[in-house]
Write an enzyme that holds these catalytic residues in place. Structure first.
Site, PDB file in Angstrom:
ATOM      1  N   LYS A   1       0.861  -1.189   0.000  1.00 55.81           N
ATOM      2  CA  LYS A   1       0.000   0.000   0.000  1.00 55.81           C
ATOM      3  C   LYS A   1       0.892   1.232   0.000  1.00 55.81           C
ATOM      4  O   LYS A   1       2.025   1.194   0.485  1.00 55.81           O
ATOM      5  CB  LYS A   1      -0.866   0.022   1.268  1.00 55.81           C
ATOM      6  CG  LYS A   1      -2.126   0.820   1.112  1.00 55.81           C
ATOM      7  CD  LYS A   1      -3.127   0.042   0.284  1.00 55.81           C
ATOM      8  CE  LYS A   1      -4.524   0.575   0.379  1.00 55.81           C
ATOM      9  NZ  LYS A   1      -5.507  -0.456   0.030  1.00 55.81           N
TER      10      LYS A   1
ATOM     11  N   GLY B   1     -20.062   6.819   3.634  1.00 59.20           N
ATOM     12  CA  GLY B   1     -19.040   7.144   2.633  1.00 59.20           C
ATOM     13  C   GLY B   1     -19.635   6.945   1.252  1.00 59.20           C
ATOM     14  O   GLY B   1     -20.174   5.865   0.969  1.00 59.20           O
TER      15      GLY B   1
ATOM     16  N   GLY C   1     -18.045   7.536  -1.872  1.00 59.16           N
ATOM     17  CA  GLY C   1     -17.049   7.587  -2.943  1.00 59.16           C
ATOM     18  C   GLY C   1     -17.310   6.435  -3.903  1.00 59.16           C
ATOM     19  O   GLY C   1     -18.451   5.966  -4.039  1.00 59.16           O
TER      20      GLY C   1
HETATM   21  N1  GLU Z   1      -7.269  -0.137  -3.057  1.00 58.97           N
HETATM   22  C1  GLU Z   1      -7.996  -1.333  -3.305  1.00 58.97           C
HETATM   23  C2  GLU Z   1      -7.996  -2.228  -2.082  1.00 58.97           C
HETATM   24  O1  GLU Z   1      -7.799  -1.767  -0.978  1.00 58.97           O
HETATM   25  C3  GLU Z   1      -7.569  -2.033  -4.584  1.00 58.97           C
HETATM   26  C4  GLU Z   1      -6.143  -2.461  -4.632  1.00 58.97           C
HETATM   27  C5  GLU Z   1      -5.709  -2.979  -5.999  1.00 58.97           C
HETATM   28  O2  GLU Z   1      -6.532  -3.050  -6.880  1.00 58.97           O
HETATM   29  O3  GLU Z   1      -4.527  -3.296  -6.109  1.00 58.97           O
HETATM   30  O4  GLU Z   1      -8.255  -3.391  -2.144  1.00 58.97           O
END
Ligand code: GLU
Length: 421
Positions: free
Chosen positions: A105, A217, A219
């Protein structure tokens, strides 16, 4: 007593599952700490010619199952502890749904709403330059997360391609279709939420036709979850965002509310609805609560007041471990984040596969394959919950840890005694 940090929440969740599994301490230790976290400073030339230095992070938690994968968020409250926790959840999420990725992340401390479009572009390109040594289609593949979108992904991909001198669509997922994005990626997280809610409703005998839903939320994940649940017959009665909330007993059209938010910047003041607070929304008497905002929303302070029969965690980490204990005692069906919101990364995987093969699939094919994976993952978690008599979160971690364990043993990261393959 001070509240636990988000990473401490992850450690507690890992610990709960490890105890049931009697997990090898070597494996637990390997999962307790991320492999690496890169902390960067990003100097950005602002429109008034001043230089502003932004802070950012990329954390790679564990890559035993494949290159690491996970989004990048732009948010004023990003910190290293949060990014580490979100990276760890990606490791468990990818393992749970059976895709060949580890977890990562990233985050940049910024409120993107304060930047002009040009400033946002320079920041996006600067961040990718800063983390370029540790990312790549076979190393670590970013994606959208809170306050980042297909446009930001396009700048990431373009900048990396320029640095390497090679067009590299497989660097990131969540791109627009014209740059090698996948059909269905934009709404994939919510489509996955909908499939898991459908399966969970069957499991607990909840009739979805007319079931009431509150969404925290609005979004990408929240607004599309409302749309898809409405298509299943649910009545969306409440929604909110950082600026305010709305309630309407007879239900509202979630697509019209999304349009209203697009035009005004908030769901607030949607015609025919009453105003409600965030706390009112979370504790509302509805059948299904969909937390689709940030971490630590359902805590020991409000868990006891929650009346929903089912909680589908579209956000990552919305419920603290202390709140979990209260909710499970109340017999609320929780579809944990690493299961409920795994549709996003699953279609990211499809996008990456299409980029590597340079061969593109139809929307129908994407949706069908996503449904198979989500239904299968739900069944594995639900059966583990039933068979071992553990709650749904522990069950989800158990399914994930079993696959991670098998991979670590096969690679020889841990001593596996006399076990035969
Ligand atoms: N941000 C999204 C998650 O928390 C997607 C991550 C991705 O597609 O790599 O799962």
């Amino acid at each position: 007593m001070a509240n636990s940090t988000i990473y401490e929440n992850v450690l507690k969740q890992l610990d709960n599952a490890a105890t049931v599994l009697d997990l090898d301490p070597q494996i637990k230790e390997l999962l307790q700490e991320p492999m690496r976290t890169l902390s960067v400073s990003i100097p950005v030339k602002m429109d008034d010619d001043s230089i502003h230095v932004f802070k950012g992070f990329r954390c790679q938690h564990n890559d035993v199952l494949g290159p690491t994968k996970g989004g990048i968020r732009f948010h004023p409250q990003v910190c290293e502890d949060e990014v580490k926790a979100l990276a760890a959840w990606m490791t468990f999420k990818c393992s749970l749904v059976g895709i060949p990725y580890g977890g990562a992340k990233g985050g940049v401390l910024v409120n993107p709403k304060d930047l002009s479009r040009n400033e946002l572009e320079r920041l996006s390109r600067g961040f990718i330059q800063a983390i370029s040594p540790i990312i790549g289609p076979d190393k670590d593949i970013p994606a959208p997360d809170v306050y980042t979108d297909a446009q930001v992904m396009s700048w990431f991909m373009d900048e990396f391609s320029k640095i390497k001198g090679v067009n590299t669509p497989g660097l990131v997922t969540g791109k627009p279709v014209v740059l090698g994005g996948s059909f269905g990626r934009h709404s994939a997280t919510a489509r996955g939420v909908m499939y898991t809610v459908r399966e969970a409703a069957k499991a607990i005998g909840l009739e979805l036709n007319g079931a009431t839903v509150a969404v925290q939320g609005y979004g990408n994940a929240g607004s599309f979850s409302a749309k898809f649940l409405n298509e299943l017959g649910c009545k969306i009665v409440a929604a909110n965002d950082s600026k305010g909330g709305i309630y309407c007993e007879s239900g509202f059209d979630p697509v019209k509310v999304a349009k209203h938010k697009e035009e005004t910047g908030s769901v607030k003041d949607y015609v025919g609805c009453e105003e409600i607070s965030n706390e009112d929304l979370l504790t509302m008497d509805v059948d299904i609560l969909v937390p689709a905002a940030l971490e630590n929303q359902i805590t020991e302070a409000n868990a006891d007041h929650i009346k929903a029969r089912m909680i589908a965690e579209a956000a990552n980490g919305p419920t603290t471990p202390k709140a979990d204990e209260i909710l499970f005692k109340k017999n609320i069906m929780i579809i944990p984040d690493i299961l409920a919101n795994a549709g996003g990364v699953t279609v990211s995987y499809f996008e990456w596969v299409q980029n590597l093969a340079n061969y593109y699939w139809s929307k129908e094919e994407v949706d069908r394959k996503l449904e198979d994976i989500m239904v299968d993952a739900f069944e594995k978690v639900y059966n583990t919950h039933e068979n071992l008599g553990v709650n749904m979160r522990v069950a989800a971690f158990i399914v994930a840890i079993r696959r991670l364990t098998a991979a670590m043993e096969a690679r020889g990261w841990v001593y596996n005694g006399d076990k035969k393959c």
